[in-house]
Design an enzyme around this catalytic site. Structure first.
Site, PDB file in Angstrom:
ATOM      1  CG  ASN A 179      62.168  38.463  55.138  1.00  0.00           C
ATOM      2  OD1 ASN A 179      62.817  38.901  56.088  1.00  0.00           O
ATOM      3  ND2 ASN A 179      60.836  38.440  55.121  1.00  0.00           N
ATOM      4  CD1 TRP A 180      68.386  35.636  55.478  1.00  0.00           C
ATOM      5  CD2 TRP A 180      69.930  36.815  56.598  1.00  0.00           C
ATOM      6  NE1 TRP A 180      69.568  35.546  54.775  1.00  0.00           N
ATOM      7  CE2 TRP A 180      70.529  36.260  55.441  1.00  0.00           C
ATOM      8  CE3 TRP A 180      70.713  37.592  57.448  1.00  0.00           C
ATOM      9  CZ2 TRP A 180      71.874  36.458  55.128  1.00  0.00           C
ATOM     10  CZ3 TRP A 180      72.045  37.795  57.137  1.00  0.00           C
ATOM     11  CH2 TRP A 180      72.617  37.234  55.995  1.00  0.00           C
ATOM     12  CE  LYS A 181      59.917  35.123  56.611  1.00  0.00           C
ATOM     13  NZ  LYS A 181      58.635  34.446  56.518  1.00  0.00           N
ATOM     14  N   GLY A 197      62.216  33.456  51.959  1.00  0.00           N
ATOM     15  CA  GLY A 197      62.334  33.357  53.411  1.00  0.00           C
ATOM     16  C   GLY A 197      63.185  32.154  53.798  1.00  0.00           C
ATOM     17  N   GLY A 198      62.536  31.043  54.113  1.00  0.00           N
ATOM     18  CA  GLY A 198      63.211  29.848  54.631  1.00  0.00           C
ATOM     19  C   GLY A 198      64.439  29.421  53.836  1.00  0.00           C
ATOM     20  CD  GLU A 244      56.815  37.868  50.363  1.00  0.00           C
ATOM     21  OE1 GLU A 244      57.800  37.140  50.171  1.00  0.00           O
ATOM     22  OE2 GLU A 244      56.561  38.368  51.467  1.00  0.00           O
ATOM     23  CB  SER A 301      56.728  27.976  49.668  1.00  0.00           C
ATOM     24  OG  SER A 301      56.161  28.036  50.963  1.00  0.00           O
ATOM     25  N   GLY A 318      55.965  30.432  53.996  1.00  0.00           N
ATOM     26  CA  GLY A 318      56.383  29.506  55.045  1.00  0.00           C
ATOM     27  C   GLY A 318      55.571  28.230  55.121  1.00  0.00           C
ATOM     28  CD  GLU A 350      56.356  36.512  58.382  1.00  0.00           C
ATOM     29  OE1 GLU A 350      57.432  37.042  58.681  1.00  0.00           O
ATOM     30  OE2 GLU A 350      56.283  35.466  57.707  1.00  0.00           O
ATOM     31  CG  HIS A 394      56.871  40.284  55.185  1.00  0.00           C
ATOM     32  ND1 HIS A 394      56.176  39.350  55.925  1.00  0.00           N
ATOM     33  CD2 HIS A 394      57.643  39.585  54.329  1.00  0.00           C
ATOM     34  CE1 HIS A 394      56.536  38.138  55.538  1.00  0.00           C
ATOM     35  NE2 HIS A 394      57.429  38.253  54.566  1.00  0.00           N
TER      36      HIS A 394
HETATM   37  C1  PEP Z   1      58.757  35.612  53.172  1.00  0.00           C
HETATM   38  O1  PEP Z   1      58.529  35.616  54.361  1.00  0.00           O
HETATM   39  O2  PEP Z   1      58.948  36.698  52.597  1.00  0.00           O
HETATM   40  C2  PEP Z   1      58.776  34.342  52.474  1.00  0.00           C
HETATM   41  C3  PEP Z   1      58.561  34.357  51.204  1.00  0.00           C
HETATM   42  O3  PEP Z   1      59.002  33.200  53.224  1.00  0.00           O
HETATM   43  P1  PEP Z   1      59.154  31.688  52.662  1.00  0.00           P
HETATM   44  O4  PEP Z   1      60.073  31.737  51.478  1.00  0.00           O
HETATM   45  O5  PEP Z   1      59.728  30.927  53.799  1.00  0.00           O
HETATM   46  O6  PEP Z   1      57.795  31.246  52.272  1.00  0.00           O
END
Ligand code: PEP
Length: 256
Positions: A11-13, A237-238, A171, A216, A177, A101, A99
């Site tokens: 997920n590049w957001k 994500g990251g 999640e 994470s 994050g 967010e 999601h």
């Molecule tokens: C996400 O936003 O879906 C996510 C899992 O982010 P991260 O891996 O950075 O925690």
């Protein structure tokens, strides 16, 4: 042997630009070609404005592409809206819905998310419904209550046939994050509970539905997470913004 092959989704957001995402994709494709994956599927979720560019680049490769959201409406006077049909039209096959967010920053309700899920299915996109509890809800021992409510909002709207083929991403909000992943045991507990919840709808559907973990995930914790029976891959994500760390996670899933 489980019929659920693993899947890793990045997920590049709201990150990157045309040039940097092109470079990132070159890196991902090159790392994945070395891995020669047999079992693990790989997806990326860029921002809307880069979906066409990314879908064109990935056509004919092993990496699929999806959107991070869709509008719940089909078309018309919705300034700024992007429909599921548009996302499909530019070459996507998947979409995230719900999601955390979106739930938090855009105040999306369970009901709205269920409508978005339904739009995805109607347009031939595979939805990945994201569920997860806040830290406060976990401390109150309400994790399963929250995630089953979020999942049931979708299943009760679309039913068995409408859910079939979709995926779930667990999640925990406190893990997204933050650098603090759920432990493999915490993830497995919730994934097993979600699978049980799906089994109440249909046993077969439950056993074939992939449940991804997100929050994470890194190359360091992926092996242990993927070692759990009900963890079928990850929404990342990251760590998906660096080709080598994303590929390491794909490797861990491939070998799980
Ligand atoms: C996400 O936003 O879906 C996510 C899992 O982010 P991260 O891996 O950075 O925690």
């Amino acid at each position: 042997m489980s019929e659920r092959n693993p899947l890793v989704a990045g997920n590049w957001k709201m990150n990157g630009d045309a040039a940097s995402l092109d470079t990132l994709l070159d890196g991902v494709l090159s790392e994945l070609s070395v891995l020669a994956l047999q079992r693990c599927s790989v997806l990326v979720f860029p921002s809307y404005v880069y979906l066409g560019q990314v879908a064109n680049k990935l056509r004919g490769t092993i990496v699929g592409v999806g959107s991070q959201d869709v509008d719940e409406r089909t078309q018309g006077a919705v300034t700024g809206g992007v429909s599921a049909a548009m996302v499909k039209d530019v070459g996507c096959e998947f979409s995230l819905v719900g999601h955390s967010e979106r739930r938090t920053l855009f105040a999306e309700s369970d009901e709205l998310i269920a409508e978005k899920f339904e739009q995805c299915k109607a347009c031939g996109l595979v939805p990945i419904i994201c569920v997860g509890e806040t830290l406060e809800e976990r401390r109150q021992d309400r994790t399963m209550e929250v995630v089953t409510r979020q999942l049931n909002a979708v299943t009760s709207r679309v039913g068995l046939a409408g859910f079939d083929g979709a995926m779930v991403a667990y999640e925990p909000v406190w893990a997204i994050g933050t650098g603090e992943s759920a432990t493999p045991e915490q993830a497995e507990d919730v994934h097993a509970g979600l699978r049980k919840c799906l089994a109440e709808l249909d046993e077969d559907l439950s056993s074939r539905t992939r449940i991804l973990y997100g929050g994470s995930v890194t190359a360091d914790n992926a092996v242990a997470l993927f070692g759990k029976e009900n963890v079928d891959g990850a929404l990342v994500g990251g760590a998906s913004l660096k080709a080598n760390s994303f590929a390491e996670i794909c490797k861990a899933a491939e070998e799980s």
